[in-house]
Design a protein around this motif. Structure first.
Motif, mmCIF file in Angstrom:
data_model
loop_
_atom_site.group_PDB
_atom_site.id
_atom_site.type_symbol
_atom_site.label_atom_id
_atom_site.label_comp_id
_atom_site.label_asym_id
_atom_site.label_seq_id
_atom_site.Cartn_x
_atom_site.Cartn_y
_atom_site.Cartn_z
ATOM 1 N N ARG A 193 103.963 91.333 34.161
ATOM 2 C CA ARG A 193 103.149 92.263 33.367
ATOM 3 C C ARG A 193 102.659 93.435 34.229
ATOM 4 N N ALA A 194 102.296 93.140 35.494
ATOM 5 C CA ALA A 194 101.852 94.211 36.387
ATOM 6 C C ALA A 194 102.990 95.202 36.634
ATOM 7 N N VAL A 195 104.196 94.707 36.768
ATOM 8 C CA VAL A 195 105.355 95.590 36.950
ATOM 9 C C VAL A 195 105.612 96.388 35.669
ATOM 10 N N ALA A 196 105.497 95.738 34.510
ATOM 11 C CA ALA A 196 105.706 96.436 33.232
ATOM 12 C C ALA A 196 104.683 97.545 33.037
ATOM 13 N N MET A 197 103.496 97.385 33.594
ATOM 14 C CA MET A 197 102.454 98.420 33.506
ATOM 15 C C MET A 197 102.936 99.754 34.075
ATOM 16 N N LEU A 198 103.803 99.698 35.060
ATOM 17 C CA LEU A 198 104.249 100.908 35.743
ATOM 18 C C LEU A 198 104.994 101.865 34.830
ATOM 19 N N ASP A 199 105.501 101.369 33.706
ATOM 20 C CA ASP A 199 106.240 102.204 32.753
ATOM 21 C C ASP A 199 105.332 102.959 31.789
ATOM 22 N N GLN A 200 104.025 102.685 31.829
ATOM 23 C CA GLN A 200 103.115 103.313 30.873
ATOM 24 C C GLN A 200 102.796 104.749 31.301
ATOM 25 N N PRO A 201 102.726 105.681 30.353
ATOM 26 C CA PRO A 201 102.553 107.099 30.707
ATOM 27 C C PRO A 201 101.236 107.424 31.409
ATOM 28 N N TRP A 202 100.187 106.647 31.177
ATOM 29 C CA TRP A 202 98.896 106.950 31.805
ATOM 30 C C TRP A 202 98.894 106.659 33.301
ATOM 31 N N ILE A 203 99.859 105.924 33.792
ATOM 32 C CA ILE A 203 99.916 105.564 35.207
ATOM 33 C C ILE A 203 100.172 106.780 36.102
ATOM 34 N N ASP A 225 84.015 91.466 25.742
ATOM 35 C CA ASP A 225 84.870 90.819 26.733
ATOM 36 C C ASP A 225 86.331 91.176 26.475
ATOM 37 N N GLN A 226 87.109 91.243 27.556
ATOM 38 C CA GLN A 226 88.526 91.553 27.416
ATOM 39 C C GLN A 226 89.253 90.431 26.678
ATOM 40 N N PRO A 227 90.397 90.731 26.072
ATOM 41 C CA PRO A 227 91.199 89.673 25.452
ATOM 42 C C PRO A 227 91.613 88.617 26.478
ATOM 43 N N ALA A 228 91.843 87.413 26.021
ATOM 44 C CA ALA A 228 92.177 86.291 26.906
ATOM 45 C C ALA A 228 93.440 86.578 27.712
ATOM 46 N N GLY A 229 93.471 86.040 28.930
ATOM 47 C CA GLY A 229 94.660 86.145 29.766
ATOM 48 C C GLY A 229 94.587 87.219 30.822
ATOM 49 N N GLY A 230 93.710 88.203 30.636
ATOM 50 C CA GLY A 230 93.620 89.297 31.593
ATOM 51 C C GLY A 230 94.736 90.296 31.398
ATOM 52 N N GLY A 231 94.859 91.226 32.361
ATOM 53 C CA GLY A 231 95.884 92.251 32.246
ATOM 54 C C GLY A 231 95.573 93.259 31.160
ATOM 55 N N ASN A 232 94.347 93.783 31.196
ATOM 56 C CA ASN A 232 93.901 94.791 30.242
ATOM 57 C C ASN A 232 93.263 95.945 31.007
ATOM 58 N N TYR A 233 93.024 97.049 30.314
ATOM 59 C CA TYR A 233 92.358 98.176 30.951
ATOM 60 C C TYR A 233 91.552 98.952 29.926
ATOM 61 N N PHE A 234 90.528 99.647 30.420
ATOM 62 C CA PHE A 234 89.842 100.643 29.594
ATOM 63 C C PHE A 234 89.746 101.914 30.417
ATOM 64 N N ALA A 235 89.451 103.017 29.747
ATOM 65 C CA ALA A 235 89.386 104.314 30.426
ATOM 66 C C ALA A 235 88.059 104.980 30.138
ATOM 67 N N PHE A 236 87.570 105.738 31.140
ATOM 68 C CA PHE A 236 86.361 106.517 30.909
ATOM 69 C C PHE A 236 86.447 107.868 31.591
#
Length: 196
Positions: A32-42, A162-173
């Protein structure tokens, strides 16, 4: 508008015989951490700041290597201190976590108080943001991440955010306004088109 992303580590390899801060990512968590790299906000991120706990640093290193950056470690960005109980089976952990959020001024079974954990994570974020205002990723944990989100939202401490179960989430500010742009989203799923 410089943006900060607070990213929680994804799924971990649970081992009751290993202290929780030393747990690493599971195979699913790493994928999942590797899949995150494909997201445009990265692509806009110019700094990666991480808790020193192994599961967070593993996530941060995947991100930083992809961006050609060095991970900045912050010891005090750790998860709420639960060393008084150590590993708890999931049902018992959830019950204690409920109390942690419900009674923020009390130490539940020796855990760090929620109000103290919130002040600690806010202090760390403020110290990092004082050094510059480019887009930045904070990589950490769900408990203190939720406390940070609540503070930035002007809401009382509770488990409702609280974040959804399992972790691997993010928020932005928004860094300048210290205003939440969006709440928790999975790190490995595209953002809605109407959002950042």
């Amino acid at each position: 508008m410089p943006i900060a992303y607070y990213i929680t580590h994804p799924q971990v390899r649970i081992d009751a015989g290993v202290p929780v801060p030393q747990w690493g990512l599971s195979d699913i968590g790493r994928a999942r951490a590797v899949a995150m790299l494909d997201q445009p906000w990265i692509g806009s991120i110019r700094r990666v700041v991480s808790s020193a706990e192994r599961k967070a640093t593993a996530t941060a290193e995947i991100l930083a290597q992809h961006l050609g950056l060095v991970v900045e470690m912050r010891e005090r960005m750790h998860e709420n201190d639960r060393s008084a109980t150590g590993f708890l089976p999931p049902p018992e952990f959830e019950a204690v976590a409920d109390q942690f959020f419900a009674k923020p001024h009390d130490s539940i079974r020796g855990w760090e108080r929620a109000i103290d954990a919130q002040q600690r994570i806010m202090g760390e974020v403020d110290a990092v943001l004082a050094a510059g205002e480019s887009d930045i990723a904070f990589v950490g944990h769900g408990g203190v991440g939720t406390l940070l989100l609540l503070h930035l939202s002007g809401r009382e401490i509770s488990r409702i955010a609280d974040q959804p179960a399992g972790g691997g989430n993010y928020f932005a500010f928004d860094i300048e306004a210290r205003r939440i742009l969006h709440g928790w989203r999975p790190i490995d799923e595209p953002a809605p088109h109407h959002d950042i």
